[in-house]
Design a protein around this motif. Structure first.
Motif, short mmCIF file in Angstrom:
data_model
loop_
_atom_site.label_atom_id
_atom_site.label_comp_id
_atom_site.label_asym_id
_atom_site.label_seq_id
_atom_site.Cartn_x
_atom_site.Cartn_y
_atom_site.Cartn_z
N LYS A 292 0.84 -1.19 0.00
CA LYS A 292 0.00 0.00 0.00
C LYS A 292 0.88 1.24 0.00
O LYS A 292 2.06 1.17 0.29
CB LYS A 292 -0.92 -0.01 1.24
N GLU A 293 0.27 2.36 -0.32
CA GLU A 293 1.04 3.61 -0.40
C GLU A 293 1.40 4.15 0.97
O GLU A 293 2.39 4.88 1.11
CB GLU A 293 0.23 4.68 -1.14
N ASP A 294 0.63 3.82 2.00
CA ASP A 294 0.80 4.48 3.30
C ASP A 294 1.42 3.60 4.38
O ASP A 294 1.36 3.94 5.56
CB ASP A 294 -0.55 5.03 3.78
N ASN A 295 1.98 2.44 4.01
CA ASN A 295 2.64 1.65 5.03
C ASN A 295 3.73 0.75 4.45
O ASN A 295 3.80 0.53 3.25
CB ASN A 295 1.63 0.81 5.83
N TYR A 296 4.57 0.30 5.33
CA TYR A 296 5.51 -0.79 5.05
C TYR A 296 4.88 -2.05 5.62
O TYR A 296 4.16 -1.99 6.62
CB TYR A 296 6.85 -0.55 5.74
N SER A 297 5.15 -3.19 5.01
CA SER A 297 4.63 -4.42 5.60
C SER A 297 5.60 -5.58 5.39
O SER A 297 6.36 -5.60 4.42
CB SER A 297 3.25 -4.77 5.04
N ILE A 298 5.56 -6.50 6.33
CA ILE A 298 6.38 -7.70 6.28
C ILE A 298 5.46 -8.91 6.34
O ILE A 298 4.56 -8.97 7.19
CB ILE A 298 7.37 -7.75 7.45
N VAL A 299 5.67 -9.85 5.43
CA VAL A 299 4.96 -11.12 5.49
C VAL A 299 6.00 -12.22 5.71
O VAL A 299 6.97 -12.32 4.96
CB VAL A 299 4.17 -11.40 4.20
N ILE A 300 5.82 -13.00 6.77
CA ILE A 300 6.72 -14.10 7.08
C ILE A 300 5.97 -15.40 6.81
O ILE A 300 4.86 -15.60 7.31
CB ILE A 300 7.20 -14.06 8.54
N ILE A 301 6.56 -16.27 6.00
CA ILE A 301 5.88 -17.47 5.50
C ILE A 301 6.74 -18.70 5.77
O ILE A 301 7.95 -18.68 5.55
CB ILE A 301 5.65 -17.34 3.98
N ASN A 302 6.11 -19.78 6.20
CA ASN A 302 6.83 -21.05 6.29
C ASN A 302 6.96 -21.61 4.88
O ASN A 302 5.97 -21.97 4.24
CB ASN A 302 6.09 -22.03 7.20
N ASN A 303 8.19 -21.69 4.40
CA ASN A 303 8.50 -22.05 3.01
C ASN A 303 8.94 -23.51 2.88
O ASN A 303 9.46 -23.92 1.84
CB ASN A 303 9.60 -21.11 2.50
N SER A 304 8.73 -24.32 3.91
CA SER A 304 9.23 -25.69 3.92
C SER A 304 8.44 -26.60 2.98
O SER A 304 7.28 -26.34 2.66
CB SER A 304 9.17 -26.26 5.33
N ASN A 305 9.09 -27.66 2.53
CA ASN A 305 8.39 -28.67 1.73
C ASN A 305 8.05 -29.88 2.60
O ASN A 305 8.59 -30.02 3.71
CB ASN A 305 9.22 -29.07 0.50
N PRO A 306 7.16 -30.75 2.16
CA PRO A 306 6.69 -31.85 3.01
C PRO A 306 7.61 -33.07 3.00
O PRO A 306 7.18 -34.18 2.66
CB PRO A 306 5.32 -32.17 2.41
N LYS A 307 8.87 -32.89 3.38
CA LYS A 307 9.79 -34.02 3.49
C LYS A 307 9.74 -34.59 4.90
O LYS A 307 9.38 -33.90 5.86
CB LYS A 307 11.22 -33.56 3.16
N SER A 308 10.13 -35.84 5.04
CA SER A 308 10.03 -36.51 6.34
C SER A 308 10.95 -35.91 7.39
O SER A 308 10.71 -36.04 8.59
CB SER A 308 10.34 -38.00 6.17
N ASN A 309 12.03 -35.24 6.97
CA ASN A 309 12.99 -34.68 7.92
C ASN A 309 12.63 -33.26 8.36
O ASN A 309 13.37 -32.64 9.12
CB ASN A 309 14.40 -34.67 7.30
N VAL A 310 11.51 -32.74 7.90
CA VAL A 310 11.10 -31.36 8.20
C VAL A 310 10.15 -31.37 9.41
O VAL A 310 9.18 -32.12 9.44
CB VAL A 310 10.41 -30.73 6.98
N GLU A 311 10.45 -30.48 10.38
CA GLU A 311 9.65 -30.46 11.60
C GLU A 311 8.45 -29.53 11.54
O GLU A 311 7.49 -29.70 12.29
CB GLU A 311 10.54 -30.08 12.79
N THR A 312 8.51 -28.50 10.68
CA THR A 312 7.40 -27.55 10.59
C THR A 312 6.71 -27.65 9.23
O THR A 312 7.27 -28.18 8.28
CB THR A 312 7.90 -26.11 10.82
#
Length: 223
Positions: A152-172
């Motif tokens: 937007k024109e009137d703010n800064y924003s941060i989006v934090i996303i879990n980018n993990s793939n569905p592998k067996s060694n991934v905890e999240t």
């Protein structure tokens, strides 16, 4: 989440619970909104780095793994993307920092684990068919999709996303994301500060400080 007079530590603690999820009860992402009048582009990048450091501390205390930069860039993005996860380690976090812009756009995020729980008999069935870019009809993901007006024109924003793939060694559990540009205009900028953070062993040697110095002091905007 609008940010007013909160410490980076408090913001990180709230974000960690939403993003570093182990079940689909948490969304896998968080949207942080900062008032434009209180921030400069340099200060904004500094906030992103401080958030990374606090999230890394929480990751160490929770999973005994730290966060390290896979990449750390600043670019002008005015291209639509499909639902995807960014190329990185099997377990990773994406932090997108959007500077104020007249270019209207949306960020869509889709919970592919929630989708898989409905569409497949077992998680292994979906993991075997998972691709970093979603190649089926987006309508299949619609019940599991959220829309974020990230720029937007009137703010800064941060989006934090879990980018993990569905592998067996991934905890999240990760999620897909895609960008939708509403009014492309190459005479103007839509600046995105992008961090991809690999979740790595606490013993791994990294060059994070060097990358942070370059990121903080750059005036370049990649195309």
């Amino acid at each position: 989440m609008k940010i007013k007079e909160e410490t980076i530590k408090n913001i990180a603690e709230k974000s960690f619970k939403l993003v570093f999820r182990t079940t689909t009860e948490a969304p896998g992402f968080v949207h942080l909104v900062f008032n434009k009048k209180e921030i400069t582009p340099y200060r904004f990048r500094y906030i992103m780095i401080d958030l990374k450091k606090e999230l890394s501390k929480l990751s160490v205390s929770t999973f005994n793994k730290k966060l390290s930069y896979h990449w750390l860039v600043r670019f002008d993005q005015q291209v639509n993307t499909p639902f995807h996860i960014d190329n990185a380690a099997d377990e990773s976090i994406l932090m997108l920092g959007y500077e104020p812009s007249e270019i209207k756009s949306e960020l869509h995020v889709a919970d592919y684990h929630a989708y898989a729980n409905k569409a497949y008999k077992t998680s292994e069935d979906y993991a075997n068919k998972f691709t970093p870019v979603f190649k089926e009809d987006d309508d299949l993901l619609k019940p599991f999709t959220s829309k974020i007006n990230s720029v937007k024109e009137d703010n800064y924003s941060i989006v934090i996303i879990n980018n993990s793939n569905p592998k067996s060694n991934v905890e999240t559990l990760g999620i897909y994301h895609k960008a939708l540009i509403i009014n492309k205009d190459l005479s103007k900028n839509r600046v995105v500060n992008s961090m991809v953070l690999n979740v790595v062993s606490i013993d791994e040697i990294t060059e994070d400080e060097k990358k942070e110095t370059i990121f903080l002091n750059t005036n370049l905007i990649s195309k």
